[in-house]
Design a protein around this motif. Structure first.
Motif, PDB file in Angstrom:
ATOM      1  N   GLU A  94     -24.639 -19.226  18.699  1.00 15.22           N
ATOM      2  CA  GLU A  94     -24.326 -18.048  17.900  1.00 15.22           C
ATOM      3  C   GLU A  94     -25.464 -17.032  17.812  1.00 15.22           C
ATOM      4  OE1 GLU A  94     -23.079 -19.789  14.211  1.00 15.22           O
ATOM      5  OE2 GLU A  94     -21.056 -20.185  14.971  1.00 15.22           O
ATOM      6  N   CYS A  95     -26.678 -17.366  18.300  1.00 17.84           N
ATOM      7  CA  CYS A  95     -27.822 -16.462  18.117  1.00 17.84           C
ATOM      8  C   CYS A  95     -27.659 -15.161  18.901  1.00 17.84           C
ATOM      9  CB  CYS A  95     -29.141 -17.158  18.432  1.00 17.84           C
ATOM     10  SG  CYS A  95     -29.399 -17.591  20.154  1.00 17.84           S
ATOM     11  N   VAL A  96     -27.283 -15.227  20.147  1.00 20.59           N
ATOM     12  CA  VAL A  96     -26.948 -14.065  20.985  1.00 20.59           C
ATOM     13  C   VAL A  96     -25.824 -14.510  21.916  1.00 20.59           C
ATOM     14  CG1 VAL A  96     -29.238 -12.993  20.937  1.00 20.59           C
ATOM     15  CG2 VAL A  96     -28.720 -14.639  22.695  1.00 20.59           C
ATOM     16  N   PRO A  97     -25.027 -13.589  22.422  1.00 21.70           N
ATOM     17  CA  PRO A  97     -23.959 -14.015  23.330  1.00 21.70           C
ATOM     18  C   PRO A  97     -24.532 -14.793  24.524  1.00 21.70           C
ATOM     19  CG  PRO A  97     -23.648 -11.729  22.702  1.00 21.70           C
ATOM     20  CD  PRO A  97     -25.000 -12.150  22.172  1.00 21.70           C
ATOM     21  N   PRO A  98     -23.864 -15.882  24.922  1.00 20.67           N
ATOM     22  CA  PRO A  98     -24.354 -16.680  26.053  1.00 20.67           C
ATOM     23  C   PRO A  98     -24.431 -15.852  27.336  1.00 20.67           C
ATOM     24  CG  PRO A  98     -22.597 -17.833  24.901  1.00 20.67           C
ATOM     25  CD  PRO A  98     -22.638 -16.456  24.347  1.00 20.67           C
ATOM     26  N   LYS A  99     -25.422 -16.151  28.156  1.00 18.41           N
ATOM     27  CA  LYS A  99     -25.555 -15.506  29.467  1.00 18.41           C
ATOM     28  C   LYS A  99     -24.473 -16.024  30.403  1.00 18.41           C
ATOM     29  CE  LYS A  99     -27.780 -12.848  32.322  1.00 18.41           C
ATOM     30  NZ  LYS A  99     -27.825 -11.406  32.118  1.00 18.41           N
ATOM     31  N   ARG A 100     -24.257 -17.338  30.369  1.00 14.43           N
ATOM     32  CA  ARG A 100     -23.192 -17.985  31.133  1.00 14.43           C
ATOM     33  C   ARG A 100     -22.610 -19.087  30.261  1.00 14.43           C
ATOM     34  NH1 ARG A 100     -24.766 -18.895  37.358  1.00 14.43           N
ATOM     35  NH2 ARG A 100     -22.517 -18.877  37.479  1.00 14.43           N
ATOM     36  N   MET A 101     -21.316 -19.337  30.433  1.00 12.34           N
ATOM     37  CA  MET A 101     -20.676 -20.397  29.653  1.00 12.34           C
ATOM     38  C   MET A 101     -19.471 -20.919  30.413  1.00 12.34           C
ATOM     39  SD  MET A 101     -19.522 -20.317  25.707  1.00 12.34           S
ATOM     40  CE  MET A 101     -19.143 -21.843  24.867  1.00 12.34           C
ATOM     41  N   GLU A 102     -19.344 -22.242  30.395  1.00 13.05           N
ATOM     42  CA  GLU A 102     -18.175 -22.904  30.965  1.00 13.05           C
ATOM     43  C   GLU A 102     -17.883 -24.111  30.091  1.00 13.05           C
ATOM     44  OE1 GLU A 102     -17.186 -25.468  34.880  1.00 13.05           O
ATOM     45  OE2 GLU A 102     -18.023 -23.478  35.270  1.00 13.05           O
ATOM     46  N   GLY A 103     -16.717 -24.136  29.479  1.00 18.52           N
ATOM     47  CA  GLY A 103     -16.374 -25.223  28.562  1.00 18.52           C
ATOM     48  C   GLY A 103     -17.366 -25.260  27.414  1.00 18.52           C
ATOM     49  N   SER A 104     -17.984 -26.400  27.186  1.00 15.50           N
ATOM     50  CA  SER A 104     -18.941 -26.553  26.084  1.00 15.50           C
ATOM     51  C   SER A 104     -20.394 -26.512  26.577  1.00 15.50           C
ATOM     52  CB  SER A 104     -18.677 -27.867  25.348  1.00 15.50           C
ATOM     53  OG  SER A 104     -18.802 -28.959  26.235  1.00 15.50           O
ATOM     54  N   THR A 105     -20.602 -25.980  27.780  1.00 18.83           N
ATOM     55  CA  THR A 105     -21.941 -25.834  28.339  1.00 18.83           C
ATOM     56  C   THR A 105     -22.263 -24.346  28.437  1.00 18.83           C
ATOM     57  OG1 THR A 105     -21.678 -27.857  29.630  1.00 18.83           O
ATOM     58  CG2 THR A 105     -23.398 -26.336  30.343  1.00 18.83           C
ATOM     59  N   PHE A 106     -23.448 -23.967  27.967  1.00 16.84           N
ATOM     60  CA  PHE A 106     -23.793 -22.549  28.003  1.00 16.84           C
ATOM     61  C   PHE A 106     -25.293 -22.338  28.192  1.00 16.84           C
ATOM     62  CE2 PHE A 106     -24.271 -23.775  23.596  1.00 16.84           C
ATOM     63  CZ  PHE A 106     -25.391 -23.080  23.161  1.00 16.84           C
ATOM     64  N   MET A 107     -25.624 -21.148  28.694  1.00 21.01           N
ATOM     65  CA  MET A 107     -27.006 -20.684  28.795  1.00 21.01           C
ATOM     66  C   MET A 107     -27.220 -19.670  27.676  1.00 21.01           C
ATOM     67  SD  MET A 107     -27.755 -19.926  32.788  1.00 21.01           S
ATOM     68  CE  MET A 107     -28.602 -21.203  33.701  1.00 21.01           C
ATOM     69  N   VAL A 108     -28.286 -19.849  26.917  1.00 26.25           N
ATOM     70  CA  VAL A 108     -28.617 -18.892  25.866  1.00 26.25           C
ATOM     71  C   VAL A 108     -28.816 -17.522  26.516  1.00 26.25           C
ATOM     72  CG1 VAL A 108     -30.340 -18.276  24.132  1.00 26.25           C
ATOM     73  CG2 VAL A 108     -29.619 -20.632  24.375  1.00 26.25           C
ATOM     74  N   GLY A 109     -28.377 -16.475  25.859  1.00 22.71           N
ATOM     75  CA  GLY A 109     -28.385 -15.134  26.421  1.00 22.71           C
ATOM     76  C   GLY A 109     -29.743 -14.524  26.666  1.00 22.71           C
ATOM     77  N   GLU A 110     -30.774 -15.103  26.139  1.00 20.97           N
ATOM     78  CA  GLU A 110     -32.119 -14.571  26.328  1.00 20.97           C
ATOM     79  C   GLU A 110     -32.901 -15.490  27.265  1.00 20.97           C
ATOM     80  OE1 GLU A 110     -35.693 -13.677  23.287  1.00 20.97           O
ATOM     81  OE2 GLU A 110     -33.730 -12.940  22.679  1.00 20.97           O
ATOM     82  N   ALA A 111     -33.531 -14.909  28.276  1.00 20.35           N
ATOM     83  CA  ALA A 111     -34.248 -15.699  29.274  1.00 20.35           C
ATOM     84  C   ALA A 111     -35.433 -16.441  28.667  1.00 20.35           C
ATOM     85  CB  ALA A 111     -34.733 -14.807  30.403  1.00 20.35           C
ATOM     86  N   TYR A 112     -35.720 -17.607  29.221  1.00 21.93           N
ATOM     87  CA  TYR A 112     -36.869 -18.420  28.807  1.00 21.93           C
ATOM     88  C   TYR A 112     -38.106 -18.063  29.640  1.00 21.93           C
ATOM     89  CZ  TYR A 112     -39.721 -22.586  28.063  1.00 21.93           C
ATOM     90  OH  TYR A 112     -40.753 -23.436  27.770  1.00 21.93           O
ATOM     91  N   ASP A 113     -37.903 -17.893  30.954  1.00 23.90           N
ATOM     92  CA  ASP A 113     -39.019 -17.631  31.864  1.00 23.90           C
ATOM     93  C   ASP A 113     -38.450 -17.180  33.211  1.00 23.90           C
ATOM     94  OD1 ASP A 113     -41.631 -17.477  32.791  1.00 23.90           O
ATOM     95  OD2 ASP A 113     -42.077 -19.599  32.521  1.00 23.90           O
ATOM     96  N   TYR A 114     -39.333 -17.002  34.177  1.00 20.36           N
ATOM     97  CA  TYR A 114     -38.921 -16.620  35.524  1.00 20.36           C
ATOM     98  C   TYR A 114     -39.628 -17.528  36.531  1.00 20.36           C
ATOM     99  CZ  TYR A 114     -37.627 -13.741  39.502  1.00 20.36           C
ATOM    100  OH  TYR A 114     -37.086 -13.307  40.678  1.00 20.36           O
ATOM    101  N   ASP A 115     -38.879 -18.031  37.506  1.00 23.39           N
ATOM    102  CA  ASP A 115     -39.438 -18.857  38.576  1.00 23.39           C
ATOM    103  C   ASP A 115     -39.657 -17.960  39.782  1.00 23.39           C
ATOM    104  OD1 ASP A 115     -39.766 -20.548  40.845  1.00 23.39           O
ATOM    105  OD2 ASP A 115     -38.802 -22.189  39.757  1.00 23.39           O
ATOM    106  N   TYR A 116     -40.905 -17.584  40.029  1.00 19.98           N
ATOM    107  CA  TYR A 116     -41.225 -16.653  41.112  1.00 19.98           C
ATOM    108  C   TYR A 116     -40.992 -17.274  42.482  1.00 19.98           C
ATOM    109  CZ  TYR A 116     -43.040 -13.507  37.611  1.00 19.98           C
ATOM    110  OH  TYR A 116     -43.135 -12.675  36.539  1.00 19.98           O
ATOM    111  N   ASP A 117     -41.211 -18.579  42.613  1.00 17.70           N
ATOM    112  CA  ASP A 117     -40.987 -19.242  43.902  1.00 17.70           C
ATOM    113  C   ASP A 117     -39.508 -19.211  44.287  1.00 17.70           C
ATOM    114  OD1 ASP A 117     -43.692 -19.847  44.181  1.00 17.70           O
ATOM    115  OD2 ASP A 117     -43.468 -21.791  43.188  1.00 17.70           O
TER     116      ASP A 117
END
Length: 81
Positions: free
Chosen positions: A16-39
């Protein structure tokens, strides 16, 4: 990536904190990024998974979002049938 068991309140708060970035069923990515993988040239997000009324968190790549894989890994790691 490692899964960490959390409680339902944390799962709901993150949903509920921000709209999910991606969601399928009961699995979701929080809408705000954690970090970036440059590789891998991909954004890392916190991923939340519900399995059999238990709740888990992990980090995951945006392009690699795979709820079935996450569920399978949680079941194996925590010996859930």
């Amino acid at each position: 990536m490692t899964n960490i068991e959390i409680n339902e309140k944390i799962y709901i708060d993150q949903l509920e904190c921000v709209p999910p970035k991606r969601m399928e069923g009961s699995t979701f990515m929080v809408g705000e990024a954690y970090d970036y993988d440059y590789d891998k040239r991909d954004v890392i997000y916190s991923v939340y998974v519900q399995v059999n009324n238990r709740y888990f968190c992990r980090l995951g790549l945006y392009k690699g979002f795979n709820p079935r894989l996450y569920t399978s890994e949680v079941k194996n790691q925590f010996n859930i049938k």
